[in-house]
Design a protein around this motif. Structure first.
Motif, PDB file in Angstrom:
ATOM      1  N   UNK A  39     -46.574   9.108   4.369  1.00 44.94           N
ATOM      2  CA  UNK A  39     -45.779   7.951   4.771  1.00 44.94           C
ATOM      3  C   UNK A  39     -44.747   8.387   5.818  1.00 44.94           C
ATOM      4  N   UNK A  40     -44.594   7.583   6.846  1.00 44.47           N
ATOM      5  CA  UNK A  40     -43.640   7.888   7.912  1.00 44.47           C
ATOM      6  C   UNK A  40     -44.244   8.626   9.082  1.00 44.47           C
ATOM      7  N   UNK A  41     -45.517   8.931   9.030  1.00 46.08           N
ATOM      8  CA  UNK A  41     -46.193   9.651  10.108  1.00 46.08           C
ATOM      9  C   UNK A  41     -46.170   8.836  11.398  1.00 46.08           C
ATOM     10  N   UNK A  42     -46.077   9.521  12.542  1.00 43.29           N
ATOM     11  CA  UNK A  42     -45.996   8.871  13.852  1.00 43.29           C
ATOM     12  C   UNK A  42     -47.213   9.265  14.682  1.00 43.29           C
ATOM     13  N   UNK A  43     -47.905   8.262  15.239  1.00 45.09           N
ATOM     14  CA  UNK A  43     -49.152   8.499  15.960  1.00 45.09           C
ATOM     15  C   UNK A  43     -49.021   8.405  17.477  1.00 45.09           C
ATOM     16  N   UNK A  44     -47.777   8.363  17.992  1.00 43.19           N
ATOM     17  CA  UNK A  44     -47.572   8.590  19.422  1.00 43.19           C
ATOM     18  C   UNK A  44     -47.152   7.434  20.281  1.00 43.19           C
ATOM     19  N   UNK A  45     -47.643   6.227  20.040  1.00 45.09           N
ATOM     20  CA  UNK A  45     -47.328   5.105  20.917  1.00 45.09           C
ATOM     21  C   UNK A  45     -45.831   4.786  20.887  1.00 45.09           C
ATOM     22  N   UNK A  71     -43.286  15.107  23.975  1.00 44.75           N
ATOM     23  CA  UNK A  71     -44.440  16.000  23.953  1.00 44.75           C
ATOM     24  C   UNK A  71     -45.468  15.450  22.978  1.00 44.75           C
ATOM     25  N   UNK A  72     -46.716  15.458  23.403  1.00 47.19           N
ATOM     26  CA  UNK A  72     -47.779  14.964  22.523  1.00 47.19           C
ATOM     27  C   UNK A  72     -47.907  15.814  21.260  1.00 47.19           C
ATOM     28  N   UNK A  73     -47.427  17.031  21.306  1.00 50.91           N
ATOM     29  CA  UNK A  73     -47.503  17.900  20.136  1.00 50.91           C
ATOM     30  C   UNK A  73     -46.633  17.403  18.982  1.00 50.91           C
ATOM     31  N   UNK A  74     -45.715  16.504  19.287  1.00 49.39           N
ATOM     32  CA  UNK A  74     -44.808  15.987  18.255  1.00 49.39           C
ATOM     33  C   UNK A  74     -45.413  14.827  17.461  1.00 49.39           C
ATOM     34  N   UNK A  75     -46.619  14.402  17.832  1.00 48.16           N
ATOM     35  CA  UNK A  75     -47.224  13.242  17.200  1.00 48.16           C
ATOM     36  C   UNK A  75     -48.613  13.588  16.668  1.00 48.16           C
ATOM     37  N   UNK A  76     -49.068  12.794  15.713  1.00 49.08           N
ATOM     38  CA  UNK A  76     -50.367  13.042  15.097  1.00 49.08           C
ATOM     39  C   UNK A  76     -51.490  12.595  16.031  1.00 49.08           C
ATOM     40  N   UNK A 117     -45.272   6.747  23.599  1.00 47.58           N
ATOM     41  CA  UNK A 117     -44.971   7.971  24.356  1.00 47.58           C
ATOM     42  C   UNK A 117     -46.210   8.779  24.690  1.00 47.58           C
ATOM     43  N   UNK A 118     -47.134   8.836  23.743  1.00 48.14           N
ATOM     44  CA  UNK A 118     -48.341   9.637  23.917  1.00 48.14           C
ATOM     45  C   UNK A 118     -49.553   8.836  23.459  1.00 48.14           C
ATOM     46  N   UNK A 119     -50.631   8.906  24.240  1.00 50.20           N
ATOM     47  CA  UNK A 119     -51.859   8.187  23.928  1.00 50.20           C
ATOM     48  C   UNK A 119     -52.999   9.176  23.698  1.00 50.20           C
ATOM     49  N   UNK A 120     -53.911   8.808  22.821  1.00 53.73           N
ATOM     50  CA  UNK A 120     -55.119   9.560  22.458  1.00 53.73           C
ATOM     51  C   UNK A 120     -54.855  11.026  22.112  1.00 53.73           C
ATOM     52  N   UNK A 121     -53.600  11.333  21.786  1.00 51.19           N
ATOM     53  CA  UNK A 121     -53.258  12.675  21.327  1.00 51.19           C
ATOM     54  C   UNK A 121     -52.892  13.676  22.396  1.00 51.19           C
ATOM     55  N   UNK A 122     -53.192  13.367  23.660  1.00 45.69           N
ATOM     56  CA  UNK A 122     -52.947  14.368  24.713  1.00 45.69           C
ATOM     57  C   UNK A 122     -52.590  13.785  26.079  1.00 45.69           C
ATOM     58  N   UNK A 123     -52.311  12.481  26.152  1.00 42.07           N
ATOM     59  CA  UNK A 123     -51.974  11.846  27.426  1.00 42.07           C
ATOM     60  C   UNK A 123     -50.591  11.218  27.318  1.00 42.07           C
ATOM     61  N   UNK A 124     -49.627  11.771  28.055  1.00 41.47           N
ATOM     62  CA  UNK A 124     -48.283  11.189  28.064  1.00 41.47           C
ATOM     63  C   UNK A 124     -48.278   9.886  28.852  1.00 41.47           C
ATOM     64  N   UNK A 125     -47.542   8.916  28.355  1.00 41.28           N
ATOM     65  CA  UNK A 125     -47.452   7.640  29.048  1.00 41.28           C
ATOM     66  C   UNK A 125     -46.677   7.798  30.346  1.00 41.28           C
ATOM     67  N   UNK A 126     -47.155   7.221  31.468  1.00 38.02           N
ATOM     68  CA  UNK A 126     -46.453   7.367  32.747  1.00 38.02           C
ATOM     69  C   UNK A 126     -45.075   6.722  32.769  1.00 38.02           C
ATOM     70  N   UNK A 127     -44.839   5.740  31.901  1.00 37.73           N
ATOM     71  CA  UNK A 127     -43.552   5.050  31.880  1.00 37.73           C
ATOM     72  C   UNK A 127     -42.644   5.512  30.741  1.00 37.73           C
ATOM     73  N   UNK A 128     -43.208   5.844  29.583  1.00 41.74           N
ATOM     74  CA  UNK A 128     -42.394   6.151  28.413  1.00 41.74           C
ATOM     75  C   UNK A 128     -42.556   7.577  27.898  1.00 41.74           C
ATOM     76  N   UNK A 129     -43.378   8.368  28.583  1.00 45.83           N
ATOM     77  CA  UNK A 129     -43.647   9.718  28.106  1.00 45.83           C
ATOM     78  C   UNK A 129     -42.624  10.765  28.496  1.00 45.83           C
ATOM     79  N   UNK A 130     -41.764  10.460  29.460  1.00 42.62           N
ATOM     80  CA  UNK A 130     -40.800  11.451  29.930  1.00 42.62           C
ATOM     81  C   UNK A 130     -39.876  11.892  28.789  1.00 42.62           C
ATOM     82  N   UNK A 131     -39.751  13.203  28.636  1.00 38.98           N
ATOM     83  CA  UNK A 131     -38.899  13.754  27.594  1.00 38.98           C
ATOM     84  C   UNK A 131     -39.591  13.893  26.252  1.00 38.98           C
TER      85      UNK A 131
END
Length: 365
Positions: free
Chosen positions: A229-235, A253-258, A237-251
């Motif tokens: 419970x409480x797990x974060x899957x990236x949106x 890291x995809x490594x911080x999300x499941x 900031x990060x999509x599909x596990x390895x693609x940072x969002x061009x608008x919201x990804x700054x700052x």
């Protein structure tokens, strides 16, 4: 005059009839030994499917604003009775059966029809369970289901293509059957319209739709597994596990999300998913995940428009293969699968909101 009256009668019937699409079973392709038939072609905008304790098949809808009950009184694999239990609702996509009652999602509200299978011909009045959900209709239609813990799981989609609304949106929540005790379960989920629990582990698995406007091939839709419970899957900031969002990804890291368990493909619009626990299909399907992919709307070449099988080896994906294709040919779609629902006899129902139909898939070698 008699001819004119007959013509007028025919016109009245024509305009009174619901506008369903055309079903083309002959165009559908399934693996050898599998067969598909129409369970009902009178379910306008068919979306989520739920099963009653007495065999009733409940189906929600989107634009139709209706909730249907399908019954196969002849036990021949075809619904000979189609009833409308409720109408005039706002996007009543989600249906969930629990202890004799049918729960219905309608954007900001969840309703319940009590003891519904004993009142199919004279449905009770809708009772309000909660009206505390967001009212935005962008990703406001909700697939709902009761979990092994007896709680009702309700997603809150992002009210946008991509935006950062904190923990108020883009998540899965759960509540008690009476609407009390609301709790956030997982975050960073753009819009899930399908989830199920794996038998034995009680782990929640779910599909998630990737954002649009990043091109034809990224980001992918996702198949995810919740580990706590409480797990974060990236949106967002990060999509599909390895693609940072061009608008919201700054700052970020995809490594911080499941990351997802599986990338399902870009723009396939993965919706309903269920684990297959029956014994009618070949042994290799036991414990596999069936995923309905509604199909792309903003890709230069269409993707999705199919039902896929995900076989697992433990928590890892062993294969990702088609079960049903042919809803789209030469960039023209006649059908769009939405949900998959195994039946007690091992067959599987598939809803199609474009054709206004529910199909039944069987296997006989």
């Amino acid at each position: 005059m008699r001819i004119w009256l007959l013509s007028l009668s025919a016109l009245l019937l024509l305009f009174a009839a619901p506008a369903f699409g055309e079903v083309h079973l002959d165009r559908l392709v399934l693996p050898k030994g599998f067969h598909i038939a129409v369970y009902s072609d009178q379910v306008q905008n068919a979306r989520e499917i739920a099963l009653g304790a007495k065999g009733t098949v409940f189906v929600g809808s989107m634009d139709a604003g209706k909730v249907y009950a399908l019954t196969d009184t002849q036990h021949d694999g075809h619904a000979d009775k189609v009833r409308v239990l409720a109408s005039g609702l706002e996007m009543p996509v989600g249906v969930a059966f629990h202890h004799g009652d049918l729960y219905i999602s309608a954007v900001s509200r969840i309703y319940v029809l009590r003891d519904i299978e004993n009142h199919l011909d004279d449905p009770p009045k809708l009772e309000l369970v909660t009206d505390k959900l967001p009212s935005e209709t962008h990703h406001g239609w909700r697939f709902i289901a009761f979990g092994p813990d007896g709680k009702l799981y309700v997603p809150i989609g992002a009210p946008c293509n991509v935006c950062d609304k904190g923990e108020a949106y883009a998540k899965i929540t759960r509540m008690n059957a009476d609407g009390s005790g609301a709790q956030d379960v997982a975050y960073g989920i753009r819009n899930t319209v399908g989830f199920d629990w794996r038998s034995g582990s009680h782990q929640l698995w779910f599909t998630d739709n990737g954002r649009d406007m990043m091109g034809d091939d990224i980001p992918s839709d996702e198949l995810n597994r919740l580990s706590h419970v409480g797990e974060h899957f990236g949106f967002p900031y990060c999509h599909e596990g390895d693609v940072l969002d061009p608008d919201f990804g700054k700052g970020h890291s995809c490594k911080d999300y499941t990351p997802p368990v599986l990338k399902l493909g870009a723009h396939v619009a993965s919706l309903g998913m269920r684990f297959y626990g029956g014994s009618l299909f070949p042994a290799g399907y036991k414990g596999a995940i069936l995923v309905a992919e509604h199909g792309s709307w903003n890709r230069s070449k269409k993707s999705g428009y199919r039902v896929m099988t995900v076989r697992l080896n433990g928590d890892k994906v062993a294969s990702y293969q088609p079960l049903i294709t042919g809803f789209e040919e030469n960039e023209q779609a006649w059908g769009r699968p939405v949900d998959v629902q195994p039946l007690p006899d091992g067959s599987v129902l598939v809803s199609d909101d474009l054709a206004g139909a529910v199909y039944r898939v069987t296997y006989k070698p």
